[in-house]
Motif scaffolding. Structure first.
Motif, PDB file in Angstrom:
ATOM      1  N   ARG A 230       0.847  -1.202   0.000  1.00  0.00           N
ATOM      2  CA  ARG A 230       0.000   0.000   0.000  1.00  0.00           C
ATOM      3  C   ARG A 230       0.885   1.256   0.000  1.00  0.00           C
ATOM      4  O   ARG A 230       0.694   2.163  -0.798  1.00  0.00           O
ATOM      5  N   HIS A 231       1.884   1.262   0.898  1.00  0.00           N
ATOM      6  CA  HIS A 231       2.831   2.395   0.959  1.00  0.00           C
ATOM      7  C   HIS A 231       3.520   2.576  -0.388  1.00  0.00           C
ATOM      8  O   HIS A 231       3.686   3.690  -0.865  1.00  0.00           O
ATOM      9  N   LEU A 232       3.931   1.459  -0.973  1.00  0.00           N
ATOM     10  CA  LEU A 232       4.655   1.532  -2.248  1.00  0.00           C
ATOM     11  C   LEU A 232       3.757   2.123  -3.332  1.00  0.00           C
ATOM     12  O   LEU A 232       4.185   2.999  -4.091  1.00  0.00           O
ATOM     13  N   ASP A 233       2.511   1.661  -3.393  1.00  0.00           N
ATOM     14  CA  ASP A 233       1.611   2.156  -4.443  1.00  0.00           C
ATOM     15  C   ASP A 233       1.331   3.644  -4.268  1.00  0.00           C
ATOM     16  O   ASP A 233       1.268   4.385  -5.251  1.00  0.00           O
ATOM     17  N   VAL A 234       1.181   4.074  -3.015  1.00  0.00           N
ATOM     18  CA  VAL A 234       0.954   5.506  -2.767  1.00  0.00           C
ATOM     19  C   VAL A 234       2.172   6.296  -3.261  1.00  0.00           C
ATOM     20  O   VAL A 234       2.042   7.305  -3.956  1.00  0.00           O
ATOM     21  N   PHE A 235       3.355   5.795  -2.949  1.00  0.00           N
ATOM     22  CA  PHE A 235       4.579   6.498  -3.348  1.00  0.00           C
ATOM     23  C   PHE A 235       4.728   6.534  -4.879  1.00  0.00           C
ATOM     24  O   PHE A 235       5.093   7.559  -5.462  1.00  0.00           O
ATOM     25  N   LEU A 236       4.408   5.403  -5.526  1.00  0.00           N
ATOM     26  CA  LEU A 236       4.581   5.352  -6.982  1.00  0.00           C
ATOM     27  C   LEU A 236       3.523   6.170  -7.726  1.00  0.00           C
ATOM     28  O   LEU A 236       3.718   6.550  -8.883  1.00  0.00           O
ATOM     29  N   ALA A 237       2.422   6.442  -7.041  1.00  0.00           N
ATOM     30  CA  ALA A 237       1.366   7.228  -7.691  1.00  0.00           C
ATOM     31  C   ALA A 237       1.749   8.705  -7.776  1.00  0.00           C
ATOM     32  O   ALA A 237       1.262   9.427  -8.622  1.00  0.00           O
ATOM     33  N   ASP A 238       2.646   9.131  -6.886  1.00  0.00           N
ATOM     34  CA  ASP A 238       2.896  10.576  -6.845  1.00  0.00           C
ATOM     35  C   ASP A 238       4.347  10.900  -6.442  1.00  0.00           C
ATOM     36  O   ASP A 238       5.113  11.472  -7.210  1.00  0.00           O
TER      37      ASP A 238
ATOM     38  N   ARG B 256       9.473   6.309   2.596  1.00  0.00           N
ATOM     39  CA  ARG B 256       9.233   5.771   3.944  1.00  0.00           C
ATOM     40  C   ARG B 256       9.009   4.246   3.896  1.00  0.00           C
ATOM     41  O   ARG B 256       8.211   3.682   4.645  1.00  0.00           O
ATOM     42  N   LEU B 257       9.734   3.600   2.999  1.00  0.00           N
ATOM     43  CA  LEU B 257       9.616   2.146   2.872  1.00  0.00           C
ATOM     44  C   LEU B 257      10.631   1.401   3.731  1.00  0.00           C
ATOM     45  O   LEU B 257      10.599   0.170   3.811  1.00  0.00           O
ATOM     46  N   SER B 258      11.544   2.145   4.376  1.00  0.00           N
ATOM     47  CA  SER B 258      12.655   1.464   5.056  1.00  0.00           C
ATOM     48  C   SER B 258      12.226   0.468   6.145  1.00  0.00           C
ATOM     49  O   SER B 258      12.859  -0.581   6.278  1.00  0.00           O
ATOM     50  N   PRO B 259      11.169   0.723   6.937  1.00  0.00           N
ATOM     51  CA  PRO B 259      10.790  -0.308   7.923  1.00  0.00           C
ATOM     52  C   PRO B 259      10.400  -1.628   7.248  1.00  0.00           C
ATOM     53  O   PRO B 259      10.710  -2.709   7.755  1.00  0.00           O
ATOM     54  N   TYR B 260       9.731  -1.522   6.102  1.00  0.00           N
ATOM     55  CA  TYR B 260       9.284  -2.736   5.405  1.00  0.00           C
ATOM     56  C   TYR B 260      10.472  -3.475   4.785  1.00  0.00           C
ATOM     57  O   TYR B 260      10.533  -4.700   4.784  1.00  0.00           O
ATOM     58  N   LEU B 261      11.414  -2.693   4.274  1.00  0.00           N
ATOM     59  CA  LEU B 261      12.621  -3.316   3.725  1.00  0.00           C
ATOM     60  C   LEU B 261      13.417  -3.977   4.836  1.00  0.00           C
ATOM     61  O   LEU B 261      13.948  -5.072   4.674  1.00  0.00           O
ATOM     62  N   HIS B 262      13.478  -3.298   5.986  1.00  0.00           N
ATOM     63  CA  HIS B 262      14.276  -3.851   7.082  1.00  0.00           C
ATOM     64  C   HIS B 262      13.782  -5.234   7.497  1.00  0.00           C
ATOM     65  O   HIS B 262      14.584  -6.147   7.733  1.00  0.00           O
TER      66      HIS B 262
END
Ligand SMILES: Cc1cc2nc3c(=O)[nH]c(=O)nc-3n(C[C@H](O)[C@H](O)[C@H](O)COP(=O)(O)OP(=O)(O)OC[C@H]3O[C@@H](n4cnc5c(N)ncnc54)[C@H](O)[C@@H]3O)c2cc1C
Length: 460
Positions: free
Chosen positions: A232-240, A259-265
Motif C-alpha cells: 500500500r505504501h509503495l503504491d501511494v509512493f509510486l502514484a505521486d 518511507r519504505l525502510s521499515p518494510y525493507l528492514h
C-alpha cells in the motif's frame, strides 16, 4: 527462474529418506512476494514430492530489539500465516532458540532452506544451525538486488567502487519470482497439532506471554507492519511521490521520500518488487535507484565484509577519518549532553529535538535529519567513541528500521566512512560538518519542526 548466484548449498548430506516435508526457516525475508527462498523451497518440495512447512521462530530477546520492533514484525507475521496456508503451505510459529527449534523440526525434513543473512549475529545463527543439521541445506539470498558476493568481492571503500558493478548487473537480478503451485499441499492438518505452533491472535498478549523480558516501548502510531501495508505504501509512493523524488528527497520539510525502510528492514518488501513496479510503469528514477540499490547495497557490503569490525570506530574507519577524529578528541565542546537529555529531545537545538521526537514517536526520521542528528551527537559527546555508542543505542532503539545494515553504515558515514576529507575544523577534523545554518539556508526547516509538532499532537 531464480538466478544460481542467489542459491548457496550449505550442506550436502543428501535428502533425508524418512523426511516428510521440506522445511523453510524464514527469518530475514518475512514475505511471500519476490521471496526467492520461499520459491526455492516450493520448487524443492515439488521436486521431492512432499509438502512444505515454513517456520518462523521469534527470538525472545533479539539483540537491540524491543516491543516496538516486535509489534511491527508480528503484524507482518500475522498476515503471512493465512496467505501461506492458502497456498497449501504449513506454517509454524514458535518462540525460542531457532538453532534448537529448527534442528528439531529438521528431524522430519527431507531438506532445509533458509534465507541469507549479512550481520554477524544472524550469520552465527546459521553457522550454528548448519552444524546440527543432517540433510541437504540451502541458503538463498533474497533481500538485495545483486547478491553481495557478486556485487563486489571485498569491502567497498565508497559508493563509487560498487556502483558500476551493481548498475551493470541490476537487470540480471530483476526477474520477478513466480511461485509454483505447491503440489503436495499440507491440507487441513492443523499446524498446532503437527508442529506445536503458537496462536497469534493478540500481539500485545503474545509478547507479554512469550517475550516478557523484552524492553517495552510504545508501538509506532504511524507504521503498521506487513506485506500488504508495504504494498500500500509503495503504491501511494509510486502514484505521486516518485515523480518529485529527485527534487524533494533531501528536504525534510516535504514528505518527499518513500518511507519504505521499515518494510525493507523486516524483509516485508523486496527491492526487486519495488524496481519492477517502477520500471514496468516506465518511471525513470535515477536518484531513487541510487538510494535503494547503490547506497543500500553498499551498506550490506559493509556489514557483510566488515563483520565484527563495525562495532569499533578504529576498526571500521579509513585511516584518515580515524586519525583526524583522534587528533581533535580533546577539542573543547560547547555543549555536552547526557544521554537522557538527548533521548528526550531536550537540547538547545529545536531542529535536532524535532528529529529526535519524530523518531521517538513514529519510529522513522528523514534522511537529511538523520545526517544532522548524527553529526550533532558527535559535537555534543565527550569522545567520538561515546558519540558512536549513543547513536547506535538511540537509532537501534527507536527507529523501526534500526538494527539494519543501513543504520550501521549511516552512523559510520557520520564519522567519515564512505565519505571523503573536508576542510579541517574543531572536533570534526576533516570529517564532513553540518550545522543549523545549513538547514536554514537550504530548507524551510521551521516548517519541518511545525510538521513534527503537529504529528506529535496527533499521535499522543
Ligand atoms: C545517522 C544515520 C542513521 C541511519 N539509520 C538507518 C537505519 O537504521 N535503517 C535504515 O534503513 N536506514 C538508515 N539510514 C539511511 C537512510 O536515512 C534511511 O534508509 C532513509 O531515510 C529511509 O527513509 P525512506 O525509506 O523514506 O528512504 P527513501 O529516500 O525513500 O529511499 C528508499 C530506500 O533506499 C534506501 N536508502 C535511502 N537512503 C539511504 C542511505 N543514505 N543509505 C542507505 N540506504 C538508503 C533505504 O532502504 C530506503 O528505504 C541512516 C542514515 C543516517 C545518516
Amino acid at each position: 527462474m531464480i538466478h544460481d548466484n542467489r542459491i548457496n548449498r550449505r550442506l550436502h548430506k543428501g535428502i533425508s529418506p524418512q523426511g516428510e516435508y521440506v522445511l523453510y526457516w524464514m527469518q530475514g525475508a518475512q514475505r511471500i512476494t519476490d521471496n526467492h527462498a520461499l520459491a526455492y523451497a516450493i520448487a524443492l518440495a515439488n521436486q521431492l514430492e512432499v509438502p512444505l512447512v515454513v517456520s518462523f521462530v521469534v527470538i525472545p530477546r533479539f539483540p537491540g530489539g524491543n516491543t516496538r520492533h516486535y509489534q511491527f514484525m508480528l503484524e507482518g507475521i500475522k498476515c503471512l500465516k493465512p496467505m501461506l496456508e492458502q497456498m497449501g503451505i504449513g506454517f509454524s510459529l514458535k518462540v525460542g532458540d531457532p538453532v534448537k527449534i529448527i534442528s528439531e523440526m529438521s528431524e522430519k525434513a527431507k531438506a532445509v532452506v533458509m534465507d541469507f543473512a549479512y550481520g554477524v549475529f544472524e550469520r552465527e545463527l546459521r553457522e550454528a544451525l548448519v552444524q546440527k543439521l543432517d540433510c541437504d541445506t540451502y541458503e538463498v539470498e533474497t533481500n538485495v538486488v545483486v547478491p553481495v558476493n557478486v556485487a563486489y568481492n571485498r569491502e567497498a571503500y565508497a559508493a563509487y567502487a560498487i556502483r558500476p558493478s551493481i548498475m551493470k548487473q541490476i537487470h540480471t537480478y530483476l526477474t520477478p519470482v513466480h511461485h509454483q503451485p505447491l503440489e503436495k499441499s499440507l491440507g487441513k492438518i492443523s499446524e498446532s497439532i503437527a508442529f506445536g505452533s503458537l496462536p497469534l491472535d493478540e500481539i500485545r498478549a503474545f509478547l507479554d506471554d512469550y517475550c516478557p523480558d523484552l524492553e517495552r516501548l510504545p508501538k509506532s502510531e504511524v507504521f503498521i507492519g506487513g506485506e500488504q501495508e508495504a504494498m500500500r505504501h509503495l503504491d501511494v509512493f509510486l502514484a505521486d511521490g516518485i515523480y518529485k523524488y529527485d527534487q524533494a528527497q533531501s528536504d525534510p520539510a516535504v514528505s518527499g521520500t518513500s518511507r519504505l525502510s521499515p518494510y525493507l528492514h523486516f524483509g516485508q518488501l523486496s527491492p526487486v518488487t519495488i524496481l519492477n513496479k517502477l520500471f514496468n510503469r516506465g518511471i525513470k528514477a535515477d536518484a531513487f535507484v541510487e538510494q535503494l540499490v547503490v547506497r543500500r547495497e553498499l551498506a550490506f557490503n559493509y556489514v557483510y565484509y566488515a563483520g565484527e569490525r563495525i562495532k569499533a570506530l578504529k576498526d571500521f574507519l579509513p585511516a584518515w577519518a580515524y586519525e583526524t577524529l583522534d587528533h581533535h578528541r580533546n577539542d573543547k565542546r560547547d555543549f555536552l549532553y547526557p544521554l537522557e537529555v538527548l533521548e528526550k529531545g531536550l537540547t538547545h537545538d529545536p531542529y535536532w529535538n524535532a528529529a529526535q521526537m519524530e523518531m521517538m514517536k513514529t519510529g522513522h526520521m528523514h534522511n537529511t535529519m538523520r545526517m544532522y542528528w548524527g553529526k550533532k551527537v558527535i559535537e555534543w559527546s565527550r569522545t567520538p567513541e561515546e558519540a558512536f555508542e549513543r547513536l547506535c543505542t538511540l537509532n537501534d532503539k527507536y527507529q523501526l528500521d534500526g538494527r539494519d545494515p543501513n543504520g550501521y553504515a549511516g552512523i559510520a558515514w557520520c564519522f567519515g566512512k564512505h565519505d571523503r576529507p573536508w576542510q579541517e575544523r574543531a572536533i570534526f577534523g576533516k570529517i564532513r560538518y553540518m550545522n543549523a545554518a545549513g538547514l536554514e539556508r537550504k530548507y524551510d526547516i521551521k516548517s519541518y519542526v511545525s510538521h513534527v509538532e503537529a504529528l506529535l499532537r496527533e499521535v499522543t
